[in-house]
Design a protein around this motif. Structure first.
Motif, PDB file in Angstrom:
ATOM      1  N   ASN A  56      43.279  33.383  45.961  1.00 61.12           N
ATOM      2  CA  ASN A  56      43.426  34.588  45.150  1.00 61.12           C
ATOM      3  C   ASN A  56      42.414  35.619  45.640  1.00 61.12           C
ATOM      4  O   ASN A  56      41.214  35.444  45.444  1.00 61.12           O
ATOM      5  CB  ASN A  56      43.206  34.252  43.665  1.00 61.12           C
ATOM      6  CG  ASN A  56      43.400  35.459  42.760  1.00 61.12           C
ATOM      7  OD1 ASN A  56      43.833  36.519  43.196  1.00 61.12           O
ATOM      8  ND2 ASN A  56      43.068  35.287  41.491  1.00 61.12           N
ATOM      9  N   SER A  68      36.546  42.388  30.196  1.00 62.96           N
ATOM     10  CA  SER A  68      35.897  41.077  30.170  1.00 62.96           C
ATOM     11  C   SER A  68      36.799  39.940  30.658  1.00 62.96           C
ATOM     12  O   SER A  68      36.322  38.826  30.886  1.00 62.96           O
ATOM     13  CB  SER A  68      35.424  40.763  28.741  1.00 62.96           C
ATOM     14  OG  SER A  68      36.534  40.746  27.847  1.00 62.96           O
ATOM     15  N   GLN A  69      38.090  40.215  30.843  1.00 61.61           N
ATOM     16  CA  GLN A  69      39.039  39.155  31.215  1.00 61.61           C
ATOM     17  C   GLN A  69      39.037  38.942  32.740  1.00 61.61           C
ATOM     18  O   GLN A  69      39.999  39.237  33.444  1.00 61.61           O
ATOM     19  CB  GLN A  69      40.441  39.500  30.711  1.00 61.61           C
ATOM     20  CG  GLN A  69      40.561  39.466  29.190  1.00 61.61           C
ATOM     21  CD  GLN A  69      41.939  39.835  28.709  1.00 61.61           C
ATOM     22  OE1 GLN A  69      42.211  40.978  28.358  1.00 61.61           O
ATOM     23  NE2 GLN A  69      42.846  38.862  28.698  1.00 61.61           N
ATOM     24  N   VAL A  70      37.952  38.369  33.214  1.00 59.85           N
ATOM     25  CA  VAL A  70      37.774  38.178  34.652  1.00 59.85           C
ATOM     26  C   VAL A  70      38.535  36.965  35.175  1.00 59.85           C
ATOM     27  O   VAL A  70      38.536  36.711  36.386  1.00 59.85           O
ATOM     28  CB  VAL A  70      36.272  38.049  34.999  1.00 59.85           C
ATOM     29  CG1 VAL A  70      35.550  39.342  34.684  1.00 59.85           C
ATOM     30  CG2 VAL A  70      35.635  36.879  34.245  1.00 59.85           C
ATOM     31  N   GLU A  71      39.186  36.219  34.286  1.00 65.69           N
ATOM     32  CA  GLU A  71      39.935  35.040  34.737  1.00 65.69           C
ATOM     33  C   GLU A  71      41.112  35.412  35.636  1.00 65.69           C
ATOM     34  O   GLU A  71      41.677  34.538  36.312  1.00 65.69           O
ATOM     35  CB  GLU A  71      40.444  34.239  33.536  1.00 65.69           C
ATOM     36  CG  GLU A  71      41.404  34.963  32.623  1.00 65.69           C
ATOM     37  CD  GLU A  71      40.707  35.701  31.475  1.00 65.69           C
ATOM     38  OE1 GLU A  71      41.399  36.034  30.506  1.00 65.69           O
ATOM     39  OE2 GLU A  71      39.487  35.924  31.573  1.00 65.69           O
ATOM     40  N   VAL A  72      41.492  36.689  35.671  1.00 64.55           N
ATOM     41  CA  VAL A  72      42.571  37.107  36.581  1.00 64.55           C
ATOM     42  C   VAL A  72      42.166  36.900  38.041  1.00 64.55           C
ATOM     43  O   VAL A  72      43.026  36.903  38.936  1.00 64.55           O
ATOM     44  CB  VAL A  72      42.954  38.587  36.360  1.00 64.55           C
ATOM     45  CG1 VAL A  72      43.553  38.779  34.983  1.00 64.55           C
ATOM     46  CG2 VAL A  72      41.769  39.509  36.586  1.00 64.55           C
ATOM     47  N   ASP A 117      40.530  34.124  39.046  1.00 67.50           N
ATOM     48  CA  ASP A 117      40.328  32.691  39.282  1.00 67.50           C
ATOM     49  C   ASP A 117      41.184  32.204  40.446  1.00 67.50           C
ATOM     50  O   ASP A 117      42.293  32.709  40.682  1.00 67.50           O
ATOM     51  CB  ASP A 117      40.694  31.891  38.021  1.00 67.50           C
ATOM     52  CG  ASP A 117      39.659  32.045  36.920  1.00 67.50           C
ATOM     53  OD1 ASP A 117      38.593  32.612  37.177  1.00 67.50           O
ATOM     54  OD2 ASP A 117      39.964  31.600  35.782  1.00 67.50           O
ATOM     55  N   GLN A 118      40.668  31.177  41.135  1.00 68.59           N
ATOM     56  CA  GLN A 118      41.428  30.520  42.194  1.00 68.59           C
ATOM     57  C   GLN A 118      42.355  29.471  41.574  1.00 68.59           C
ATOM     58  O   GLN A 118      41.983  28.792  40.613  1.00 68.59           O
ATOM     59  CB  GLN A 118      40.478  29.863  43.185  1.00 68.59           C
ATOM     60  CG  GLN A 118      39.473  30.834  43.816  1.00 68.59           C
ATOM     61  CD  GLN A 118      40.156  31.969  44.562  1.00 68.59           C
ATOM     62  OE1 GLN A 118      40.955  31.744  45.472  1.00 68.59           O
ATOM     63  NE2 GLN A 118      39.848  33.200  44.171  1.00 68.59           N
ATOM     64  N   ASN A 119      43.561  29.351  42.143  1.00 68.03           N
ATOM     65  CA  ASN A 119      44.569  28.470  41.556  1.00 68.03           C
ATOM     66  C   ASN A 119      45.013  27.377  42.524  1.00 68.03           C
ATOM     67  O   ASN A 119      46.203  27.226  42.838  1.00 68.03           O
ATOM     68  CB  ASN A 119      45.772  29.300  41.096  1.00 68.03           C
ATOM     69  CG  ASN A 119      45.398  30.293  40.011  1.00 68.03           C
ATOM     70  OD1 ASN A 119      44.869  29.919  38.977  1.00 68.03           O
ATOM     71  ND2 ASN A 119      45.643  31.565  40.266  1.00 68.03           N
ATOM     72  N   THR A 140      45.088  40.162  43.983  1.00 69.97           N
ATOM     73  CA  THR A 140      44.897  40.683  42.637  1.00 69.97           C
ATOM     74  C   THR A 140      44.247  42.052  42.768  1.00 69.97           C
ATOM     75  O   THR A 140      43.056  42.162  43.083  1.00 69.97           O
ATOM     76  CB  THR A 140      44.009  39.759  41.788  1.00 69.97           C
ATOM     77  OG1 THR A 140      44.641  38.475  41.654  1.00 69.97           O
ATOM     78  CG2 THR A 140      43.789  40.343  40.396  1.00 69.97           C
ATOM     79  N   LYS A 193      49.493  41.848  40.546  1.00 69.78           N
ATOM     80  CA  LYS A 193      49.514  40.570  41.242  1.00 69.78           C
ATOM     81  C   LYS A 193      50.630  40.600  42.286  1.00 69.78           C
ATOM     82  O   LYS A 193      51.744  41.038  42.005  1.00 69.78           O
ATOM     83  CB  LYS A 193      49.772  39.430  40.263  1.00 69.78           C
ATOM     84  CG  LYS A 193      48.607  39.136  39.309  1.00 69.78           C
ATOM     85  CD  LYS A 193      47.605  38.211  39.959  1.00 69.78           C
ATOM     86  CE  LYS A 193      46.588  37.687  38.959  1.00 69.78           C
ATOM     87  NZ  LYS A 193      45.614  36.776  39.613  1.00 69.78           N
TER      88      LYS A 193
END
Length: 220
Positions: free
Chosen positions: A129, A178-182, A184-186, A194, A215
């Motif tokens: 990602n 604050s939603q930094v999970e976008v 994240d590595q999957n 992203t 995305k």
């Protein structure tokens, strides 16, 4: 006295014209520098000269440590943008009129003025990602200002020194800052980009309250 008054009037009119067309002027000069940066990257060059007028108008920041020589007849100080070490590639989104130099992280204000950037220092082209951040420059068609013109199904092209990769846009949505999970590595999922930019400007707080996320999954 009349000559002075007329001269002052001419200067005021000229200043008003410049202010009225400032964003167009900024866009023109930024596109001009971008074209040189992209061409130099494709040619394998190490550095691109930016003179003081271009730097002032665009906000692009040359490397102050660069020692670029200019011809004697050029009275504009020219300094170089280091592209051999700092630049990862070129990001093209035809549907959103985006063609921007992409710099290695960490993201800084200087890199955001010069183009777009990986978010973290250890981000690289082979991660699953790849998070890429860019400014939205109000009134000027540069950086990620027109990212909202992109649609699901559109193609993104990432040009590196080794290859050209194509990605298809799969999702477009907004998140809280604050939603930094976008990012994240999957694991073993296909590689994706992203793209991150500011959205939902609040004139009362003078802040962008959300982040626009695009995305895109690699086309094998």
């Amino acid at each position: 006295m009349r000559i002075i008054m007329r001269l002052a009037g001419v200067l005021l009119i000229a200043a008003a014209v410049v202010l009225f067309f400032w964003q167009d002027i900024r866009e023109h000069f930024t596109d001009r520098v971008n074209d040189r940066v992209i061409e130099a990257f494709q040619n394998g060059d190490d550095e691109v000269e930016v003179n003081s007028v271009e730097s002032f108008i665009t906000g692009i920041e040359p490397d102050t440590s660069a020692n670029t020589e200019v011809e004697e007849e050029d009275n504009l100080e020219a300094r170089g943008i280091n592209i051999s070490d700092d630049m990862a590639g070129i990001l093209n989104i035809d549907s959103a009129d985006i063609s921007e130099p992409l710099y290695y992280g960490p993201v800084t204000e200087s890199k955001m003025r010069n183009g777009i950037s990986f978010v973290h220092e250890d981000d690289h082209l082979d991660m699953q990602n790849i998070p890429i951040s860019g400014h939205r420059v109000e009134g000027a068609g540069i950086r990620f200002n027109y990212l909202d013109r992109a649609e699901i199904g559109d193609t993104i092209e990432l040009v590196t020194r080794e290859d050209v990769r194509e990605y298809e846009i799969t999702e477009i949505f907004n998140v809280e800052p604050s939603q930094v999970e976008v990012m994240d590595q999957n694991g073993d999922s296909p590689q994706e980009l992203t793209l991150i930019t500011c959205d939902s400007y609040n004139p009362e707080t003078l802040l962008f309250e959300e982040r626009m996320i695009v995305k895109a999954e690699i086309i094998e």
